[in-house]
Design an enzyme around this catalytic site. Sequence first.
Site, PDB file in Angstrom:
ATOM      1  N   ILE A  16       0.824  -1.215   0.000  1.00 54.87           N
ATOM      2  CA  ILE A  16       0.000   0.000   0.000  1.00 54.87           C
ATOM      3  C   ILE A  16       0.863   1.271   0.000  1.00 54.87           C
ATOM      4  O   ILE A  16       0.491   2.281  -0.590  1.00 54.87           O
ATOM      5  CB  ILE A  16      -0.988  -0.012   1.205  1.00 54.87           C
ATOM      6  CG1 ILE A  16      -2.009   1.117   1.103  1.00 54.87           C
ATOM      7  CG2 ILE A  16      -0.261   0.083   2.532  1.00 54.87           C
ATOM      8  CD1 ILE A  16      -3.332   0.703   0.637  1.00 54.87           C
ATOM      9  N   ASN A  29      -5.174   2.026  14.580  1.00 52.51           N
ATOM     10  CA  ASN A  29      -5.891   1.710  15.828  1.00 52.51           C
ATOM     11  C   ASN A  29      -6.395   3.028  16.421  1.00 52.51           C
ATOM     12  O   ASN A  29      -6.094   4.108  15.905  1.00 52.51           O
ATOM     13  CB  ASN A  29      -4.996   0.941  16.801  1.00 52.51           C
ATOM     14  CG  ASN A  29      -3.751   1.730  17.150  1.00 52.51           C
ATOM     15  OD1 ASN A  29      -3.834   2.862  17.628  1.00 52.51           O
ATOM     16  ND2 ASN A  29      -2.588   1.162  16.887  1.00 52.51           N
ATOM     17  N   GLY A  37       1.837  -4.134  11.017  1.00 48.96           N
ATOM     18  CA  GLY A  37       1.111  -4.334   9.754  1.00 48.96           C
ATOM     19  C   GLY A  37       1.170  -3.126   8.824  1.00 48.96           C
ATOM     20  O   GLY A  37       2.219  -2.488   8.665  1.00 48.96           O
ATOM     21  N   ASP A  39      -0.149  -0.219   9.262  1.00 46.92           N
ATOM     22  CA  ASP A  39       0.104   0.994  10.041  1.00 46.92           C
ATOM     23  C   ASP A  39       1.619   1.221  10.191  1.00 46.92           C
ATOM     24  O   ASP A  39       2.143   2.326   9.935  1.00 46.92           O
ATOM     25  CB  ASP A  39      -0.553   0.789  11.414  1.00 46.92           C
ATOM     26  CG  ASP A  39      -0.835   2.087  12.137  1.00 46.92           C
ATOM     27  OD1 ASP A  39      -0.589   3.149  11.544  1.00 46.92           O
ATOM     28  OD2 ASP A  39      -1.289   2.021  13.300  1.00 46.92           O
ATOM     29  N   THR A 123      -8.231  -7.268   8.562  1.00 51.59           N
ATOM     30  CA  THR A 123      -8.032  -8.701   8.276  1.00 51.59           C
ATOM     31  C   THR A 123      -6.673  -9.236   8.742  1.00 51.59           C
ATOM     32  O   THR A 123      -6.352 -10.393   8.487  1.00 51.59           O
ATOM     33  CB  THR A 123      -8.177  -8.996   6.772  1.00 51.59           C
ATOM     34  OG1 THR A 123      -7.120  -8.324   6.068  1.00 51.59           O
ATOM     35  CG2 THR A 123      -9.518  -8.534   6.245  1.00 51.59           C
TER      36      THR A 123
HETATM   37  N1  AR6 Z   1       0.374  -3.335   2.006  1.00 54.58           N
HETATM   38  C1  AR6 Z   1      -0.856  -3.859   1.814  1.00 54.58           C
HETATM   39  N2  AR6 Z   1      -1.439  -4.736   2.662  1.00 54.58           N
HETATM   40  C2  AR6 Z   1      -0.736  -5.089   3.763  1.00 54.58           C
HETATM   41  C3  AR6 Z   1       0.570  -4.576   4.035  1.00 54.58           C
HETATM   42  C4  AR6 Z   1       1.110  -3.654   3.095  1.00 54.58           C
HETATM   43  N3  AR6 Z   1       2.327  -3.100   3.291  1.00 54.58           N
HETATM   44  N4  AR6 Z   1       0.998  -5.122   5.216  1.00 54.58           N
HETATM   45  C5  AR6 Z   1       0.011  -5.937   5.644  1.00 54.58           C
HETATM   46  N5  AR6 Z   1      -1.036  -5.924   4.773  1.00 54.58           N
HETATM   47  P1  AR6 Z   1      -3.185  -5.121   9.615  1.00 54.58           P
HETATM   48  P2  AR6 Z   1      -5.763  -4.635  10.955  1.00 54.58           P
HETATM   49  C6  AR6 Z   1      -2.345  -6.629   4.870  1.00 54.58           C
HETATM   50  O1  AR6 Z   1      -2.775  -6.016  10.720  1.00 54.58           O
HETATM   51  O2  AR6 Z   1      -6.141  -6.070  10.904  1.00 54.58           O
HETATM   52  C7  AR6 Z   1      -1.802  -2.428  13.538  1.00 54.58           C
HETATM   53  O3  AR6 Z   1      -0.896  -2.740  14.549  1.00 54.58           O
HETATM   54  C8  AR6 Z   1      -2.409  -7.787   5.829  1.00 54.58           C
HETATM   55  O4  AR6 Z   1      -2.058  -9.000   5.176  1.00 54.58           O
HETATM   56  O5  AR6 Z   1      -2.208  -4.126   9.128  1.00 54.58           O
HETATM   57  O6  AR6 Z   1      -6.802  -3.602  10.616  1.00 54.58           O
HETATM   58  C9  AR6 Z   1      -2.649  -1.207  13.851  1.00 54.58           C
HETATM   59  O7  AR6 Z   1      -1.933  -0.256  14.608  1.00 54.58           O
HETATM   60  C10 AR6 Z   1      -3.879  -7.789   6.231  1.00 54.58           C
HETATM   61  O8  AR6 Z   1      -4.655  -8.558   5.311  1.00 54.58           O
HETATM   62  O9  AR6 Z   1      -4.514  -4.259  10.033  1.00 54.58           O
HETATM   63  C11 AR6 Z   1      -3.779  -1.804  14.637  1.00 54.58           C
HETATM   64  O10 AR6 Z   1      -3.444  -1.968  15.984  1.00 54.58           O
HETATM   65  C12 AR6 Z   1      -4.307  -6.341   6.089  1.00 54.58           C
HETATM   66  O11 AR6 Z   1      -3.248  -5.694   5.402  1.00 54.58           O
HETATM   67  C13 AR6 Z   1      -3.992  -3.142  14.005  1.00 54.58           C
HETATM   68  O12 AR6 Z   1      -2.734  -3.503  13.434  1.00 54.58           O
HETATM   69  C14 AR6 Z   1      -4.577  -5.616   7.397  1.00 54.58           C
HETATM   70  O13 AR6 Z   1      -3.687  -6.047   8.411  1.00 54.58           O
HETATM   71  C15 AR6 Z   1      -4.998  -3.081  12.886  1.00 54.58           C
HETATM   72  O14 AR6 Z   1      -5.250  -4.383  12.432  1.00 54.58           O
END
Ligand code: AR6
Length: 276
Positions: A16, A29, A37, A39, A123
Amino acid sequence: MPGRLVRRISVVEGDITEQNVDAIVNAANRTLLGGGGVDGAIHRAAGPELLDECRTLGGCDTGEAKITRGYRLPARFIIHTVGPVWRGGQHGEDELLASCYREALALAESHDLKTIAFPAISTGAYGFPLPRATVIAVRTVLDYLSRSPEIDRVVFVCHGDRAFNLYHDAVMELAPEYAGEEPPDSSASEEPGSADQADDLKEQVRAQLHIIESVHGVRMVNREKLVGEISRHARDRRSVSLITAAINTWIAVNGITGETEIPGDELDRILTRIRD
Ligand code: AR6
């Protein structure tokens, strides 16, 4: 307008933070002060000024969205939204997730931003099942775009093959509903071979080919010719779906992108198979 809506949606596999759009969406969050992730990747790529601006925002509620500048990112803005933590599906998770997409799009629109890229919110760390989240994401975005002409393009950025395939399938399945592709009312006249039915099939073929082009990043140089040939051979809407699904598979299996011409002998093979 058949086919138009789906041309405003892309499904890509990638990171992203690398998207060249007006705004990328952060799966943040409630503190908005960074995390892992998506973020974490966004804060690393944007640089420390992002955290400074985030500190001024006072956090964000689940299902809502706030905007900051993009700093060192190619995207000019970041829209931070907070997805729901998955707690089994009976705690309003679906509606909160849909709200993230709607609020992010509304915020983009109010800032006159035209292109916006979304990750699969909730997710990852938040545990929302990906197939369910994908359908909510695609449906909410299609709904929004069908009502608002202001956003030019939404990009779904998928992390890995599985996500890409799920998004691809969801767009293929849901977009026709927004392209006037609902099955015709059974009380309406549907005499075989009527002029209305022929036009209707042509529109269905055109819409399906647009969807295939959009999800694979393909441009079929002989699209109008294909529309003519397929709608001449297809008996009904079901055969159109079978034929276009076979073209979709051919493009996917051969990994085709960019400009392409579906070879005549391949189309003949598909049409013969469907007829038999
Ligand atoms: N580009 C695109 N998609 C991604 C990338 C990237 N660079 N990295 C991961 N994903 P998550 P949430 C996908 O955990 O579930 C954080 O600590 C990944 O495979 O980033 O909304 C925040 O601070 C997954 O399918 O977000 C919050 O505390 C999706 O992005 C918490 O995580 C979302 O994974 C939010 O959790």
